[in-house]
Design a protein around this motif. Structure first.
Motif, PDB file in Angstrom:
ATOM      1  N   LEU A 217       0.777  -0.997   0.066  1.00 43.32           N
ATOM      2  CA  LEU A 217      -0.203  -0.009  -0.095  1.00 43.32           C
ATOM      3  C   LEU A 217       1.015   1.315   0.096  1.00 43.32           C
ATOM      4  CD1 LEU A 217      -2.678  -0.797   2.648  1.00 43.32           C
ATOM      5  CD2 LEU A 217      -3.060  -1.022   0.083  1.00 43.32           C
ATOM      6  N   ALA A 218       0.314   2.306  -0.481  1.00 47.33           N
ATOM      7  CA  ALA A 218       1.048   3.573  -0.476  1.00 47.33           C
ATOM      8  C   ALA A 218       0.448   4.761   0.140  1.00 47.33           C
ATOM      9  CB  ALA A 218       1.582   3.684  -1.795  1.00 47.33           C
ATOM     10  N   LEU A 219      -0.396   4.246   1.215  1.00 45.20           N
ATOM     11  CA  LEU A 219      -0.982   5.476   1.733  1.00 45.20           C
ATOM     12  C   LEU A 219      -0.424   6.430   2.445  1.00 45.20           C
ATOM     13  CD1 LEU A 219      -4.188   3.242   2.878  1.00 45.20           C
ATOM     14  CD2 LEU A 219      -3.903   4.719   0.857  1.00 45.20           C
ATOM     15  N   ASP A 220      -0.553   7.744   2.398  1.00 42.34           N
ATOM     16  CA  ASP A 220      -0.141   8.787   3.301  1.00 42.34           C
ATOM     17  C   ASP A 220       1.667   8.807   3.129  1.00 42.34           C
ATOM     18  OD1 ASP A 220      -2.278   9.786   4.183  1.00 42.34           O
ATOM     19  OD2 ASP A 220      -1.693   9.269   6.317  1.00 42.34           O
ATOM     20  N   VAL A 226       6.791   6.185  -4.278  1.00 45.99           N
ATOM     21  CA  VAL A 226       5.576   5.523  -4.851  1.00 45.99           C
ATOM     22  C   VAL A 226       5.098   4.159  -4.176  1.00 45.99           C
ATOM     23  CG1 VAL A 226       4.970   4.224  -6.978  1.00 45.99           C
ATOM     24  CG2 VAL A 226       6.562   6.168  -7.233  1.00 45.99           C
ATOM     25  N   ASN A 227       6.136   3.660  -3.440  1.00 47.32           N
ATOM     26  CA  ASN A 227       5.753   2.559  -2.590  1.00 47.32           C
ATOM     27  C   ASN A 227       6.741   2.077  -1.747  1.00 47.32           C
ATOM     28  OD1 ASN A 227       7.597   0.392  -3.581  1.00 47.32           O
ATOM     29  ND2 ASN A 227       6.260   0.134  -5.247  1.00 47.32           N
ATOM     30  N   GLU A 239      18.604 -11.435  12.755  1.00 45.94           N
ATOM     31  CA  GLU A 239      18.310 -11.986  11.527  1.00 45.94           C
ATOM     32  C   GLU A 239      17.982 -10.455  10.261  1.00 45.94           C
ATOM     33  OE1 GLU A 239      14.431 -14.146  11.196  1.00 45.94           O
ATOM     34  OE2 GLU A 239      15.328 -15.524  12.718  1.00 45.94           O
ATOM     35  N   THR A 240      18.077 -10.694   9.262  1.00 45.35           N
ATOM     36  CA  THR A 240      18.200  -9.839   8.146  1.00 45.35           C
ATOM     37  C   THR A 240      16.696  -9.313   8.021  1.00 45.35           C
ATOM     38  OG1 THR A 240      20.027 -10.916   7.385  1.00 45.35           O
ATOM     39  CG2 THR A 240      18.827  -9.247   5.939  1.00 45.35           C
ATOM     40  N   GLY A 241      16.621  -7.908   7.441  1.00 47.67           N
ATOM     41  CA  GLY A 241      15.261  -7.345   7.091  1.00 47.67           C
ATOM     42  C   GLY A 241      15.575  -6.432   5.724  1.00 47.67           C
ATOM     43  N   ARG A 242      14.769  -6.080   5.316  1.00 47.14           N
ATOM     44  CA  ARG A 242      14.951  -5.323   3.974  1.00 47.14           C
ATOM     45  C   ARG A 242      13.951  -4.172   3.755  1.00 47.14           C
ATOM     46  NH1 ARG A 242      14.082  -8.341  -1.690  1.00 47.14           N
ATOM     47  NH2 ARG A 242      11.920  -7.744  -1.175  1.00 47.14           N
ATOM     48  N   PHE A 243      14.264  -3.039   3.596  1.00 42.94           N
ATOM     49  CA  PHE A 243      13.294  -2.162   3.107  1.00 42.94           C
ATOM     50  C   PHE A 243      13.853  -1.727   1.440  1.00 42.94           C
ATOM     51  CE2 PHE A 243      14.945  -0.735   7.421  1.00 42.94           C
ATOM     52  CZ  PHE A 243      13.759  -0.967   7.846  1.00 42.94           C
ATOM     53  N   ARG A 244      12.600  -1.609   0.721  1.00 40.99           N
ATOM     54  CA  ARG A 244      12.745  -1.431  -0.484  1.00 40.99           C
ATOM     55  C   ARG A 244      11.610  -0.489  -0.862  1.00 40.99           C
ATOM     56  NH1 ARG A 244      13.667  -6.151  -4.567  1.00 40.99           N
ATOM     57  NH2 ARG A 244      15.934  -5.544  -3.966  1.00 40.99           N
ATOM     58  N   PHE A 245      12.272   0.659  -1.750  1.00 45.28           N
ATOM     59  CA  PHE A 245      11.168   1.572  -2.124  1.00 45.28           C
ATOM     60  C   PHE A 245      11.462   2.277  -3.499  1.00 45.28           C
ATOM     61  CE2 PHE A 245      14.110   4.952  -0.885  1.00 45.28           C
ATOM     62  CZ  PHE A 245      14.670   4.112  -0.017  1.00 45.28           C
ATOM     63  N   THR A 246      10.377   2.693  -4.112  1.00 40.49           N
ATOM     64  CA  THR A 246      10.430   3.390  -5.415  1.00 40.49           C
ATOM     65  C   THR A 246      10.087   4.637  -5.257  1.00 40.49           C
ATOM     66  OG1 THR A 246       9.718   1.186  -6.254  1.00 40.49           O
ATOM     67  CG2 THR A 246       9.581   3.000  -7.762  1.00 40.49           C
ATOM     68  N   THR A 247      10.882   5.649  -5.998  1.00 38.10           N
ATOM     69  CA  THR A 247      10.652   6.978  -5.910  1.00 38.10           C
ATOM     70  C   THR A 247      10.195   7.272  -7.395  1.00 38.10           C
ATOM     71  OG1 THR A 247      12.991   7.274  -6.130  1.00 38.10           O
ATOM     72  CG2 THR A 247      12.184   7.284  -3.944  1.00 38.10           C
ATOM     73  N   THR A 248       9.672   8.716  -7.238  1.00 39.06           N
ATOM     74  CA  THR A 248       9.124   9.331  -8.629  1.00 39.06           C
ATOM     75  C   THR A 248      10.324   9.638  -9.435  1.00 39.06           C
ATOM     76  OG1 THR A 248       8.790  11.350  -7.342  1.00 39.06           O
ATOM     77  CG2 THR A 248       6.992   9.743  -7.982  1.00 39.06           C
ATOM     78  N   GLU A 249      11.748  10.055  -8.944  1.00 38.94           N
ATOM     79  CA  GLU A 249      12.621  10.831  -9.396  1.00 38.94           C
ATOM     80  C   GLU A 249      13.938  10.026  -8.698  1.00 38.94           C
ATOM     81  OE1 GLU A 249      13.230  14.815  -9.074  1.00 38.94           O
ATOM     82  OE2 GLU A 249      11.626  14.749  -7.509  1.00 38.94           O
ATOM     83  N   PRO A 250      15.098  10.167  -9.362  1.00 36.40           N
ATOM     84  CA  PRO A 250      16.372   9.986  -8.619  1.00 36.40           C
ATOM     85  C   PRO A 250      16.643  10.469  -7.290  1.00 36.40           C
ATOM     86  CG  PRO A 250      16.649   9.929 -10.886  1.00 36.40           C
ATOM     87  CD  PRO A 250      15.306  10.524 -10.676  1.00 36.40           C
ATOM     88  N   MET A 251      16.883   9.597  -6.398  1.00 38.35           N
ATOM     89  CA  MET A 251      17.072  10.272  -4.997  1.00 38.35           C
ATOM     90  C   MET A 251      18.304   9.761  -4.462  1.00 38.35           C
ATOM     91  SD  MET A 251      14.410  11.849  -4.038  1.00 38.35           S
ATOM     92  CE  MET A 251      12.650  11.909  -4.107  1.00 38.35           C
ATOM     93  N   THR A 252      18.953  10.478  -3.668  1.00 32.92           N
ATOM     94  CA  THR A 252      20.229  10.246  -2.809  1.00 32.92           C
ATOM     95  C   THR A 252      19.394  10.108  -1.295  1.00 32.92           C
ATOM     96  OG1 THR A 252      21.655  11.697  -3.950  1.00 32.92           O
ATOM     97  CG2 THR A 252      22.432  11.000  -1.893  1.00 32.92           C
TER      98      THR A 252
END
Ligand SMILES: [Zn+2]
Length: 488
Positions: A217-220, A226-227, A239-252
């Motif tokens: 979901l991409a609320l708020d 984007v997500n 243990e290992t965890g992962r964050f993954r996200f998509t942005t509307t433009e290239p980001m640092t």
């Protein structure tokens, strides 16, 4: 739905067998045709009805055994809002306000229903009750329901409905019963929770229910994102965890979690970012903030802050005795300097990813000691832990690379003996200790299952074995999680 109502309906359904076509017109019952990949648990969630209720209603003796195409009668919960699920799992970026508005309830009601004192402290993966759900009794049998109708009191109104991702063990539960309820095998559940003896679970213990992933979901979220995925939704010590996200433009992207600076892997376009996180052993269970800062090419900054839950790893304890003529190897200065060598190599970050999918085992040998055991050496405090997984193999057994990568260390260490370290990219390294032979050199590119050496007993050991270690973002984590899951 009240139990009295439910049993009454059950009785009616059994006494007057109703063909499915006419049942469908009954507003309190609907027909569900089982789809590929569905389990009774998922179906029960969809309709906010318990697994037990559906199983009883359809005379299903084994809730794990349902067939694609099977028609199930679903006794619908007595909710004012049949479209409303019983619970909501908090997604990245959601606030209590956004969740309340999504389900058209007030923030105050939602907070009260979930005993929330502070509406800003919700966390990703938290399960919020949306409606008051009565607890369900065990499956009644067809021959006893008449007496049960008379003897069962009104269902107590409590918010004890089990959470989809985190289940609190109740008195009388067995691992088998819990597994069945969620459409899993005992092995799945035991593995996900590091339970070595499935008969040893206790009331109040929190179990992770694996394999249940909430839809993205991409609320708020800020408009630039984007997500945002958090995988798994709840992290575990060691243990290992992962964050993954998509942005509307290239980001640092920069950020911190568990007081550590995060490393970020970006795709070529710079719009998909992946952050792998190792949760250090000895991290206390609790809620921890993830703080990210995303900066676009114009210098505009988008902050993002989420709360992430970390559970205890449940690791056992062991006491190790080192022979008196080898106590030199417990020398803290020696240990610290060798740890420094490892940190200097395995704490780096290579932006290219060489691994793909789960890792393979480093030897054809059985596991003799799991990751994470808290250790005391020669009666000292339990302030150390087993930082890898041990494989018991006869001397000379081949040691295999677990995934593709570059050899970044191949040499001799006092404690770890003949050691090889492979860089798999994205801050992921594997280490292979105590070898006899070493067949690769620094700079070599190795492939999965390539023979890199042989099992031996060099370094601080009590017998020949391979100690296999895996580091993520400078933190040793359970390597066996990487055999079962993909973080690519
Ligand atoms: Zn070991």
């Amino acid at each position: 739905m009240s139990l009295r109502w439910f049993f009454g309906l059950l009785l009616a359904g059994i006494l007057l067998w109703i063909p499915a076509s006419s049942v469908a017109q009954d507003t309190n019952v609907t027909v569900h045709v089982v789809q590929r990949g569905e389990t009774l648990f998922r179906i029960s969630q969809q309709y906010s009805v318990s697994v037990e209720a559906i199983a009883a209603f359809n005379n299903i003796a084994d809730p794990t055994n349902i067939q694609v195409g099977q028609r199930l009668l679903i006794p619908l919960a007595e909710t004012v809002r049949p479209d409303m699920p019983a619970t909501h799992v908090v997604q990245p970026g959601e606030t209590l306000k956004s969740i309340a508005s999504r389900y058209n309830v007030s923030v105050e009601d939602l907070a009260a229903l979930n005993n929330l004192v502070d509406i800003d402290t919700i966390y990703v993966g938290q399960v919020l009750n949306l409606i008051v759900v009565p607890t369900t009794e065990p499956v009644p049998t067809a021959t006893t329901e008449a007496t049960m109708v008379a003897s069962v009191p009104d269902a107590p109104i409590e918010n004890t409905e089990s959470a989809p991702f985190l289940y609190t063990v109740q008195g009388g539960d067995t691992l088998f019963r819990i597994a069945t309820r969620f459409g899993l095998t005992v092995n799945d559940l035991a593995r996900a929770n590091n339970v070595s003896d499935p008969t040893l679970i206790y009331s109040g213990q929190q179990l992770i229910i694996p394999g249940l992933k909430a839809p993205e979901l991409a609320l708020d979220l800020p408009s630039a994102i984007v997500n945002f995925q958090v995988e798994p939704l709840i992290f575990v010590e060691g243990e290992t965890g992962r964050f993954r996200f998509t942005t509307t433009e290239p980001m640092t992207v920069g950020g911190t979690f568990l007081d550590r600076v995060l490393t970020v892997a970006s795709d070529q376009a710079g719009t998909v970012d992946t952050i792998l996180v190792g949760v250090p052993v000895f991290t206390e269970a609790g809620i921890y903030p993830l703080s990210l800062t995303l900066t676009n090419n114009a210098g505009e900054i988008t902050p993002l802050n989420l709360n992430i839950q970390v559970l205890a790893g449940g690791y056992s304890r062991e006491t190790i005795t080192i022979a008196s003529n080898r106590t030199d190897l417990l020398d803290p200065i020696l240990e610290a300097s060798e740890q420094g060598v490892l940190q200097g190599i395995m704490g780096n970050f290579t932006p290219t990813r060489y691994f793909d999918g789960p890792m393979s085992l480093p030897a054809a040998a059985s596991i003799s000691s799991p990751f994470g055991r808290k250790r005391s050496y020669n009666g000292g405090p339990f302030d150390r832990f087993h930082a890898g997984t041990d494989f018991a193999g006869a001397p000379g057994t081949p040691v295999l690379a677990s995934a593709p990568g570059y050899v970044v260390f191949a040499g001799q260490l006092d404690v770890r003996g003949n050691a090889t370290i492979i860089d798999h990219g994205w801050g992921v390294y594997t280490g292979y200790w105590h070898q006899t032979q070493q067949y690769v050199n620094v700079g070599d590119y190795v492939n999965t299952e390539q023979v890199i050496g042989t099992i031996g007993s060099t370094g601080r050991v009590t017998g020949p074995h391979l100690h296999w270690e895996l580091w993520v973002n400078g933190v040793p984590v359970d390597p066996m999680q990487w055999v079962q899951e993909s973080f690519s």
